[in-house]
Enzyme design. Structure first.
Site, PDB file in Angstrom:
ATOM      1  CB  SER A 157     -47.228   2.117  73.799  1.00  0.00           C
ATOM      2  OG  SER A 157     -46.279   2.446  73.133  1.00  0.00           O
ATOM      3  CG  LEU A 158     -47.141  -2.754  69.851  1.00  0.00           C
ATOM      4  CD1 LEU A 158     -46.979  -2.663  68.608  1.00  0.00           C
ATOM      5  CD2 LEU A 158     -46.537  -3.916  70.514  1.00  0.00           C
ATOM      6  CG  HIS A 177     -44.158   6.556  74.673  1.00  0.00           C
ATOM      7  ND1 HIS A 177     -45.101   6.816  73.547  1.00  0.00           N
ATOM      8  CD2 HIS A 177     -44.015   5.310  74.908  1.00  0.00           C
ATOM      9  CE1 HIS A 177     -45.754   5.570  73.039  1.00  0.00           C
ATOM     10  NE2 HIS A 177     -45.122   4.933  73.926  1.00  0.00           N
ATOM     11  NE  ARG A 233     -44.986   2.472  67.900  1.00  0.00           N
ATOM     12  CZ  ARG A 233     -44.686   2.086  69.188  1.00  0.00           C
ATOM     13  NH1 ARG A 233     -44.352   0.892  69.449  1.00  0.00           N
ATOM     14  NH2 ARG A 233     -45.210   2.922  70.085  1.00  0.00           N
ATOM     15  CD  GLN A 239     -41.344  -3.392  73.148  1.00  0.00           C
ATOM     16  OE1 GLN A 239     -41.547  -2.242  72.598  1.00  0.00           O
ATOM     17  NE2 GLN A 239     -40.092  -3.541  73.284  1.00  0.00           N
ATOM     18  CD  GLN A 249     -48.102   5.533  70.191  1.00  0.00           C
ATOM     19  OE1 GLN A 249     -47.093   5.066  69.770  1.00  0.00           O
ATOM     20  NE2 GLN A 249     -49.178   4.974  70.318  1.00  0.00           N
TER      21      GLN A 249
END
Length: 290
Positions: A87-88, A194, A112, A9, A243
């Site tokens: 991440s994403l 996170h 998500r 992102q 995650q």
């Protein structure tokens, strides 16, 4: 060996993907399919939307995912020895290496995004970038604060993002500066990604992941949670669920890929953020974008 890496992102920009759509029939098919899967015209927002429209949670994560995956899948030279995503971006990587279908990956990314938005509304929280401090010092300061504050993104040596409650992050930034950080900069994000504050989202996403078919990948994925190579489907699922509340170990992932033979890193998707981070982690690496 060639490693393909996928951004998270923040890499979105107005007009993203339009060139792919106009120049590849395969890309056009995937973009049109994405509109059907999501139930709204995301391609219109990607191609014509304002920066504010692209920042909407339901748009941002799917948009970066779509751009990244399409970039990889329409490329005739796409033959990865290993993949990783920030991440994403880990979801993009898992479609690129055949673990997930495009349709299932996009559905999970959409779920998500919505789960994270809900978690942000439950617990107003934020993140901050800390520049110029050793990781161990950042971790020590986070641990010294009573509120929720944790290391969230290990981006490259000397660049770590922390995540937590609004009050906790404000206090942490003061302490980081006192400890000698070059900068301690609050980020314009909607929540503490996170971190333990994402637990409601993790539970929601876990159910969706467990209900999704995962296939044997064509090459290993280096996952954010432990920075190790994974090809076992059950391990991949467990790490993907973990995650959301665990840190992104990007520095360690790149170091491990290099140790395992990666010399060439190709970024698939919008922007060049990961190319820059890879060079800071391993100067000798060759970096490029698709």
């Amino acid at each position: 060996m060639k490693a393909y890496v996928f951004p998270g992102q923040g890499a979105q920009f107005t007009g993203m993907g339009k060139d792919l759509y106009e120049n590849s029939s395969k890309a056009k098919t995937l973009f049109d399919s994405a509109n059907q899967i999501l139930g709204f015209d995301i391609t219109k927002v990607m191609f014509e939307g304002t920066a504010d429209e692209l920042k909407e949670t339901k748009v941002t994560q799917p948009a970066v995912f779509i751009h990244s995956v399409v970039s990889a899948l329409i490329n005739d030279d796409f033959k990865p020895d290993m993949v990783a995503g920030h991440s994403l971006g880990e979801f993009s990587a898992l479609v690129a290496n055949g673990t997930l279908t495009f349709e299932d990956g996009l559905k999970l990314v959409s779920q998500r995004a919505q789960a994270m938005q809900k978690a942000c509304e439950l617990n107003p929280s934020t993140m901050a970038a800390i520049l110029g401090l050793e990781d161990a010092k950042v971790e020590e300061i986070c641990a010294s604060i009573d509120d929720v504050v944790v290391a969230a993104n290990y981006n490259c040596p000397g660049q770590l993002v922390i995540s937590g409650s609004n009050a906790g992050i404000e206090l942490a930034c003061e302490k980081m500066k006192e400890a000698g950080a070059k900068r301690a900069l609050p980020l314009p994000v909607g929540g503490a990604f996170h971190s333990p504050l994402m637990e409601p989202a993790r539970e929601q996403l876990a159910a969706a992941i467990e209900a999704t078919t995962f296939s044997e990948p064509i090459c290993p994925v280096y996952q954010n949670v432990d920075a190790k190579a994974h090809s076992n489907v059950e391990e991949i699922k467990a790490n993907l669920i973990a995650q959301l509340t665990a840190p992104v170990r990007w520095t360690q992932s790149v170091q491990q890929m290099v140790a395992d033979g990666a010399t060439n890193f190709v970024e698939c998707g919008p922007g060049k953020v990961l190319q820059g981070l890879v060079k800071k982690i391993h100067r000798e690496a060759e970096v490029s974008g698709i």
